[in-house]
Design a protein around this motif. Structure first.
Motif, mmCIF file in Angstrom:
data_model
loop_
_atom_site.group_PDB
_atom_site.id
_atom_site.type_symbol
_atom_site.label_atom_id
_atom_site.label_comp_id
_atom_site.label_asym_id
_atom_site.label_seq_id
_atom_site.Cartn_x
_atom_site.Cartn_y
_atom_site.Cartn_z
ATOM 1 N N HIS A 65 0.829 -1.197 0.000
ATOM 2 C CA HIS A 65 0.000 0.000 0.000
ATOM 3 C C HIS A 65 0.867 1.251 0.000
ATOM 4 C CE1 HIS A 65 -3.334 -2.677 0.963
ATOM 5 N NE2 HIS A 65 -2.534 -3.228 1.846
ATOM 6 N N LYS A 66 0.416 2.264 -0.719
ATOM 7 C CA LYS A 66 1.145 3.516 -0.775
ATOM 8 C C LYS A 66 0.162 4.677 -0.730
ATOM 9 C CE LYS A 66 5.025 1.672 -3.456
ATOM 10 N NZ LYS A 66 5.819 1.789 -4.705
ATOM 11 N N GLY A 67 0.689 5.866 -0.571
ATOM 12 C CA GLY A 67 -0.103 7.071 -0.685
ATOM 13 C C GLY A 67 -1.155 7.228 0.384
ATOM 14 N N LEU A 68 -2.393 6.869 0.039
ATOM 15 C CA LEU A 68 -3.549 7.143 0.880
ATOM 16 C C LEU A 68 -3.429 6.514 2.257
ATOM 17 C CD1 LEU A 68 -6.330 8.483 0.952
ATOM 18 C CD2 LEU A 68 -7.315 6.323 0.157
ATOM 19 N N ILE A 69 -2.874 5.313 2.358
ATOM 20 C CA ILE A 69 -2.759 4.614 3.638
ATOM 21 C C ILE A 69 -1.406 4.896 4.292
ATOM 22 C CG2 ILE A 69 -2.753 2.351 4.758
ATOM 23 C CD1 ILE A 69 -4.607 1.369 2.586
ATOM 24 N N LEU A 70 -0.344 4.827 3.498
ATOM 25 C CA LEU A 70 1.004 4.963 4.050
ATOM 26 C C LEU A 70 1.249 6.335 4.662
ATOM 27 C CD1 LEU A 70 3.836 3.797 4.472
ATOM 28 C CD2 LEU A 70 4.408 4.555 2.152
ATOM 29 N N THR A 71 0.765 7.386 4.006
ATOM 30 C CA THR A 71 1.044 8.751 4.463
ATOM 31 C C THR A 71 0.488 9.045 5.858
ATOM 32 O OG1 THR A 71 1.145 9.558 2.188
ATOM 33 C CG2 THR A 71 0.789 11.196 3.918
ATOM 34 N N PRO A 72 -0.818 8.806 6.124
ATOM 35 C CA PRO A 72 -1.314 9.101 7.480
ATOM 36 C C PRO A 72 -0.673 8.246 8.559
ATOM 37 C CG PRO A 72 -2.996 7.987 6.177
ATOM 38 C CD PRO A 72 -1.911 8.355 5.239
ATOM 39 N N VAL A 73 -0.395 6.973 8.246
ATOM 40 C CA VAL A 73 0.252 6.108 9.239
ATOM 41 C C VAL A 73 1.652 6.614 9.537
ATOM 42 C CG1 VAL A 73 1.085 3.775 9.710
ATOM 43 C CG2 VAL A 73 -1.113 4.091 8.587
ATOM 44 N N ALA A 74 2.362 7.034 8.504
ATOM 45 C CA ALA A 74 3.720 7.575 8.701
ATOM 46 C C ALA A 74 3.686 8.849 9.538
ATOM 47 C CB ALA A 74 4.362 7.843 7.348
ATOM 48 N N LEU A 75 2.696 9.702 9.297
ATOM 49 C CA LEU A 75 2.578 10.942 10.061
ATOM 50 C C LEU A 75 2.304 10.661 11.535
ATOM 51 C CD1 LEU A 75 0.544 13.188 7.581
ATOM 52 C CD2 LEU A 75 2.962 13.373 8.175
ATOM 53 N N VAL A 76 1.404 9.719 11.804
ATOM 54 C CA VAL A 76 1.088 9.369 13.200
ATOM 55 C C VAL A 76 2.301 8.733 13.875
ATOM 56 C CG1 VAL A 76 -0.336 7.909 14.689
ATOM 57 C CG2 VAL A 76 -1.383 9.140 12.788
ATOM 58 N N ALA A 77 3.024 7.878 13.143
ATOM 59 C CA ALA A 77 4.223 7.251 13.700
ATOM 60 C C ALA A 77 5.276 8.296 14.044
ATOM 61 C CB ALA A 77 4.784 6.229 12.709
ATOM 62 N N LEU A 78 5.488 9.238 13.136
ATOM 63 C CA LEU A 78 6.452 10.305 13.405
ATOM 64 C C LEU A 78 6.010 11.169 14.577
ATOM 65 C CD1 LEU A 78 7.355 11.430 9.766
ATOM 66 C CD2 LEU A 78 8.813 10.184 11.378
ATOM 67 N N LEU A 79 4.709 11.409 14.690
ATOM 68 C CA LEU A 79 4.194 12.192 15.811
ATOM 69 C C LEU A 79 4.458 11.484 17.134
ATOM 70 C CD1 LEU A 79 2.543 14.558 16.968
ATOM 71 C CD2 LEU A 79 0.472 13.205 16.523
ATOM 72 N N ALA A 80 4.179 10.179 17.172
ATOM 73 C CA ALA A 80 4.380 9.413 18.407
ATOM 74 C C ALA A 80 5.860 9.379 18.795
ATOM 75 C CB ALA A 80 3.846 8.000 18.236
ATOM 76 N N ILE A 81 6.723 9.167 17.809
ATOM 77 C CA ILE A 81 8.165 9.151 18.089
ATOM 78 C C ILE A 81 8.635 10.538 18.515
ATOM 79 C CG2 ILE A 81 10.449 8.801 17.071
ATOM 80 C CD1 ILE A 81 9.175 6.666 15.270
ATOM 81 N N GLY A 82 8.104 11.575 17.843
ATOM 82 C CA GLY A 82 8.481 12.939 18.183
ATOM 83 C C GLY A 82 8.082 13.335 19.592
ATOM 84 N N VAL A 83 6.881 12.918 20.009
ATOM 85 C CA VAL A 83 6.422 13.211 21.368
ATOM 86 C C VAL A 83 7.349 12.576 22.390
ATOM 87 C CG1 VAL A 83 4.592 12.729 23.041
ATOM 88 C CG2 VAL A 83 4.012 13.613 20.779
ATOM 89 N N ARG A 84 7.762 11.338 22.126
ATOM 90 C CA ARG A 84 8.686 10.673 23.050
ATOM 91 C C ARG A 84 10.050 11.351 23.055
ATOM 92 N NH1 ARG A 84 7.882 4.616 24.321
ATOM 93 N NH2 ARG A 84 5.610 4.436 24.326
ATOM 94 N N GLY A 85 10.509 11.769 21.864
ATOM 95 C CA GLY A 85 11.792 12.436 21.794
ATOM 96 C C GLY A 85 11.795 13.776 22.518
ATOM 97 N N ILE A 86 10.736 14.558 22.333
ATOM 98 C CA ILE A 86 10.623 15.845 23.020
ATOM 99 C C ILE A 86 10.496 15.635 24.522
ATOM 100 C CG2 ILE A 86 9.174 17.905 23.288
ATOM 101 C CD1 ILE A 86 8.532 17.694 20.331
ATOM 102 N N GLY A 87 9.880 14.526 24.905
ATOM 103 C CA GLY A 87 9.753 14.220 26.329
ATOM 104 C C GLY A 87 11.103 14.052 27.017
ATOM 105 N N TRP A 88 12.104 13.583 26.255
ATOM 106 C CA TRP A 88 13.450 13.474 26.810
ATOM 107 C C TRP A 88 14.099 14.847 26.971
ATOM 108 C CZ3 TRP A 88 15.816 9.385 28.930
ATOM 109 C CH2 TRP A 88 15.289 8.116 28.680
ATOM 110 N N LEU A 89 13.851 15.748 26.010
ATOM 111 C CA LEU A 89 14.479 17.066 26.044
ATOM 112 C C LEU A 89 13.768 18.022 26.998
ATOM 113 C CD1 LEU A 89 15.088 17.522 22.200
ATOM 114 C CD2 LEU A 89 16.737 16.793 23.936
ATOM 115 N N PHE A 90 12.429 17.940 26.984
ATOM 116 C CA PHE A 90 11.624 18.827 27.829
ATOM 117 C C PHE A 90 10.594 17.981 28.578
ATOM 118 C CE2 PHE A 90 12.788 21.015 23.894
ATOM 119 C CZ PHE A 90 13.570 22.045 24.400
#
Length: 233
Positions: A65-90
């Protein structure tokens, strides 16, 4: 060089569900056993394994699967990882609810991606069977995150002797989730609030239906191939 890289990518795609199962087992069962609560090393490894699980889920979607499915899942994954990463800094910038909420959403989407590959048409392989087991463990992990969100917003949603000291220990909700999913029900933790009871009821129902559904699907994929085998006597 390019053929080697392509070969590695093809090998990873063909065994992505096996890798996912290994990562989830390490994250859910092995790591809590080896590290203590709030351990710095344990938190680092937990976040690394979480990121690898999400990355593996994106690889699953890249296969079909590409595009329609991959993009939102990738965005949510990056958001979840980003929240954890920011949690270490702040550490004070994000509440526990936001961290657990993004984790829940990301794991739920990875579960959907895994289900799409497990139940898709094709040959029954070790990778597909590993994916079915991984999906079962993922569902237990998703419900554990949901239980933790419920207890964070409604402190009296669960009762039990093991909750007397702390309710923030993730291993407690992993334990309760799999006890519920497998319908063992030791009774040491009891859902009291309506939301907690509804989640527990739904998880127990899925825990009963899922093995039968998976078995039926795998048999339906294998029987036509066996009946069309020209070498069959």
């Amino acid at each position: 060089m390019r053929p080697i890289v392509r070969g590695l990518i093809a090998s990873l795609l063909s065994n992505s569900l096996v890798a996912l199962l290994l990562l989830i087992v390490l994250m859910v069962f092995v790591l809590p056993f080896l590290s203590t609560q709030n351990s710095l090393v344990g938190r680092i490894i937990q976040d690394l394994l979480f990121a690898l699980v999400l990355l593996n889920g994106l690889i699953l979607l890249m296969d079909r699967h590409k595009g329609l499915i991959l993009t939102p899942v990738a965005l949510v994954a990056l958001l979840a990882i980003g929240v954890r990463g920011i949690g270490w800094l702040f550490p004070d910038s994000f509440t526990v609810e936001i961290r657990e909420g993004t984790t829940l959403l990301a794991l739920a989407l990875i579960s959907v991606a895994t289900a799409m590959k497990v139940f898709a048409s094709g040959v029954v392989t070790l990778d597909r069977i590993s994916g079915a087991v991984a999906l079962y463990v993922l569902m237990g992990t998703v419900w554990a995150e949901a239980y933790q969100l419920v207890i964070l917003n409604h402190p009296g949603a669960f009762s039990g002797s093991t909750l007397a000291e702390t309710t923030s220990d993730r291993s407690i909700w992993i334990y309760f989730s799999f006890v519920t999913l497998t319908t063992v029900g030791y009774g040491d933790i009891v859902p009291v609030a309506p939301a907690a009871r509804s989640l527990a009821n739904l998880e127990a129902l899925i825990g009963q239906l899922y093995p039968a559904i998976v078995l039926a699907r795998l048999v339906s994929l294998q029987v036509p191939r066996a009946s069309s085998d020209p070498n069959k006597p």
